[in-house]
Design an enzyme around this catalytic site. Structure first.
Site, PDB file in Angstrom:
ATOM      1  N   ASP A  10       0.875  -1.157   0.000  1.00 22.83           N
ATOM      2  CA  ASP A  10       0.000   0.000   0.000  1.00 22.83           C
ATOM      3  C   ASP A  10       0.929   1.228   0.000  1.00 22.83           C
ATOM      4  O   ASP A  10       2.108   1.112   0.361  1.00 22.83           O
ATOM      5  CB  ASP A  10      -0.848  -0.052   1.289  1.00 22.83           C
ATOM      6  CG  ASP A  10      -1.459   1.278   1.631  1.00 22.83           C
ATOM      7  OD1 ASP A  10      -2.127   1.847   0.764  1.00 22.83           O
ATOM      8  OD2 ASP A  10      -1.250   1.761   2.769  1.00 22.83           O
ATOM      9  N   ASP A  12       0.067   5.170   0.891  1.00 19.04           N
ATOM     10  CA  ASP A  12      -0.114   6.108   2.011  1.00 19.04           C
ATOM     11  C   ASP A  12      -0.046   5.413   3.361  1.00 19.04           C
ATOM     12  O   ASP A  12      -0.821   4.484   3.611  1.00 19.04           O
ATOM     13  CB  ASP A  12      -1.492   6.779   1.913  1.00 19.04           C
ATOM     14  CG  ASP A  12      -1.503   7.911   0.919  1.00 19.04           C
ATOM     15  OD1 ASP A  12      -0.747   8.856   1.101  1.00 19.04           O
ATOM     16  OD2 ASP A  12      -2.284   7.821  -0.052  1.00 19.04           O
ATOM     17  N   ARG A  19      -0.214  11.194   1.816  1.00 18.29           N
ATOM     18  CA  ARG A  19      -0.050  12.096   0.675  1.00 18.29           C
ATOM     19  C   ARG A  19       1.365  12.653   0.516  1.00 18.29           C
ATOM     20  O   ARG A  19       1.595  13.568  -0.258  1.00 18.29           O
ATOM     21  CB  ARG A  19      -1.062  13.260   0.711  1.00 18.29           C
ATOM     22  CG  ARG A  19      -2.500  12.868   0.602  1.00 18.29           C
ATOM     23  CD  ARG A  19      -2.902  12.262  -0.756  1.00 18.29           C
ATOM     24  NE  ARG A  19      -2.530  13.074  -1.879  1.00 18.29           N
ATOM     25  CZ  ARG A  19      -1.661  12.679  -2.819  1.00 18.29           C
ATOM     26  NH1 ARG A  19      -1.067  11.517  -2.757  1.00 18.29           N
ATOM     27  NH2 ARG A  19      -1.371  13.449  -3.829  1.00 18.29           N
ATOM     28  N   ASP A 209      -1.334  -0.359   6.189  1.00 21.14           N
ATOM     29  CA  ASP A 209      -1.565   0.207   7.536  1.00 21.14           C
ATOM     30  C   ASP A 209      -3.047   0.250   7.904  1.00 21.14           C
ATOM     31  O   ASP A 209      -3.394   0.389   9.059  1.00 21.14           O
ATOM     32  CB  ASP A 209      -0.958   1.620   7.648  1.00 21.14           C
ATOM     33  CG  ASP A 209      -1.655   2.620   6.737  1.00 21.14           C
ATOM     34  OD1 ASP A 209      -1.987   2.247   5.588  1.00 21.14           O
ATOM     35  OD2 ASP A 209      -1.883   3.758   7.166  1.00 21.14           O
TER      36      ASP A 209
HETATM   37  O1  M1P Z   1      -4.421   5.932  -0.455  1.00 23.43           O
HETATM   38  C1  M1P Z   1      -5.303   6.265   0.553  1.00 23.43           C
HETATM   39  C2  M1P Z   1      -6.258   7.384   0.143  1.00 23.43           C
HETATM   40  O2  M1P Z   1      -5.519   8.556  -0.168  1.00 23.43           O
HETATM   41  C3  M1P Z   1      -6.287   9.694  -0.448  1.00 23.43           C
HETATM   42  O3  M1P Z   1      -7.094   9.991   0.670  1.00 23.43           O
HETATM   43  P1  M1P Z   1      -7.188  11.460   1.377  1.00 23.43           P
HETATM   44  O4  M1P Z   1      -7.034  12.475   0.318  1.00 23.43           O
HETATM   45  O5  M1P Z   1      -8.522  11.413   2.052  1.00 23.43           O
HETATM   46  O6  M1P Z   1      -6.063  11.510   2.397  1.00 23.43           O
HETATM   47  C4  M1P Z   1      -7.223   9.449  -1.612  1.00 23.43           C
HETATM   48  O7  M1P Z   1      -6.496   9.434  -2.804  1.00 23.43           O
HETATM   49  C5  M1P Z   1      -8.003   8.156  -1.424  1.00 23.43           C
HETATM   50  O8  M1P Z   1      -8.665   7.827  -2.629  1.00 23.43           O
HETATM   51  C6  M1P Z   1      -7.103   7.003  -1.060  1.00 23.43           C
HETATM   52  O9  M1P Z   1      -7.872   5.847  -0.771  1.00 23.43           O
END
Ligand code: M1P
Length: 247
Positions: A10, A12, A19, A209
Site C-alpha cells: 500500500d 499512504d 499524501r 496500515d
Molecule cells: O491511499 C489512501 C487514500 O488517499 C487519499 O485519501 P485522502 O485524500 O482522504 O487523504 C485518496 O487518494 C483516497 O482515494 C485514497 O484511498
C-alpha cells in the site's frame, strides 16, 4: 528451487506519510536490497497521478514490476498499461448521476469549520468524495482529520448513502485523511489479484496500515491469496522487510 515471491505495498501510511513522498532511504532500500530477492508491487486507492507524485515520478512503473492504482482498476506491468475498467461502464450513467446528485445535495447541508473545493473526484474505477474538498491546504487537511475523529463526518455520510442506496452495490472505504472512496463491491484492493492470477507467485506478501475492518487494506490483507502484514508507518515497513528477508 527458490520460491517466487511478490511484495505488494500500500502507499499512504505504508511507504509514505499520508499524501507525502517516499523517503529516498526507503526507496533505495527497496530497490537495492529487497528487489534482488522478490518482485515489487504497489497497490493504492489513489489515482496513478498521485501515486507517481509520491513515488518520484511516472517511471515508478519501471522501478516496480506491478503498479496498481485505483485498487488495480488502472494498472501497469513492467512499464506497460493493462486494460482499464470504468465505473460508468459498470453502473450506468443514470444510476451514477442519481448517486452523485444525492452526494452534492447532502454535502450542501454539511457545515464544517472550513470548506474548500472539489468535493467529488471522478476516477476511472471509483468516486472519491471529500466533505471539506480536495483543494484544501495541508494544514486544513490535518485539521479536518482531527475534526472528523470527533464528529465522524465521513462515517455519518457513508451511513446516509447506504440508507439512501441500499441496492446500488457500492462499497465505501475510508483510506485517507479527508475523503472516502466509493466503488462497486468487489472493486476493493483484491481487484488487483486477478491480474496476478497467472503470474505464478508462490507467495504474495501484502503490507498495509489500514488492515482493520472498514479500512481500505482490510480485504486484500485478509484474502487467502495473500500473506498480510500490518504496519504502523514506513519505518515499520522497512523493519518488517528486514525481518522477513533476514537483511
Ligand atoms: O491511499 C489512501 C487514500 O488517499 C487519499 O485519501 P485522502 O485524500 O482522504 O487523504 C485518496 O487518494 C483516497 O482515494 C485514497 O484511498
Amino acid at each position: 528451487m527458490a520460491r517466487k515471491i511478490l511484495c505488494l505495498f500500500d502507499v499512504d501510511g505504508t511507504l509514505t506519510k499520508p499524501r507525502g513522498s517516499i523517503e529516498r532511504e526507503l526507496e533505495d532500500f527497496l530497490q537495492q536490497k529487497v528487489k534482488p530477492l522478490c518482485s515489487l508491487g504497489l497497490i493504492g486507492g489513489s489515482d496513478f497521478k498521485k501515486i507517481a507524485e509520491q513515488m518520484y515520478g511516472k517511471d515508478v512503473v519501471e522501478r516496480y514490476q506491478y503498479v496498481f492504482s485505483e485498487n488495480g482498476l488502472v494498472w501497469f506491468k513492467n512499464g506497460k498499461e493493462g486494460d482499464r475498467q470504468t465505473i460508468q461502464k459498470h453502473v450506468g450513467e443514470e444510476k451514477l448521476q442519481e448517486f452523485i446528485n444525492y452526494v452534492l445535495r447532502y454535502l450542501s447541508k454539511v457545515i464544517l469549520p472550513v470548506k474548500r473545493g472539489t468535493f467529488v473526484e471522478f476516477r476511472s474505477g471509483m468516486l472519491n468524495i471529500s466533505p471539506i474538498g480536495r483543494s484544501c491546504s495541508q494544514e486544513e487537511r490535518e485539521a479536518f482529520e482531527k475534526y472528523d475523529k470527533v464528529f465522524n463526518v465521513r462515517e455519518k455520510m457513508i451511513e446516509a448513502l447506504k440508507a439512501q442506496f441500499p441496492n446500488i452495490g457500492f462499497t465505501y472505504a475510508i483510506g485517507g485523511q479527508i475523503s472516502f472512496d466509493v466503488f462497486p463491491t468487489g472493486w476493493d484492493k483484491t481487484y488487483s489479484l486477478r491480474h496476478l492470477q497467472e503470474e505464478g507467485f508462490d507467495e504474495i506478501h501484502f503490507f498495509g496500515d489500514k488492515t482493520f475492518v472498514g479500512g481500505n487494506d482490510y480485504e486484500i490483507f485478509s484474502d487467502s491469496r495473500t500473506i498480510g502484514h500490518t504496519v504502523i508507518n514506513p519505518e515499520d515497513t522497512k523493519a518488517q522487510l528486514k525481518k522477513l528477508f533476514n537483511l
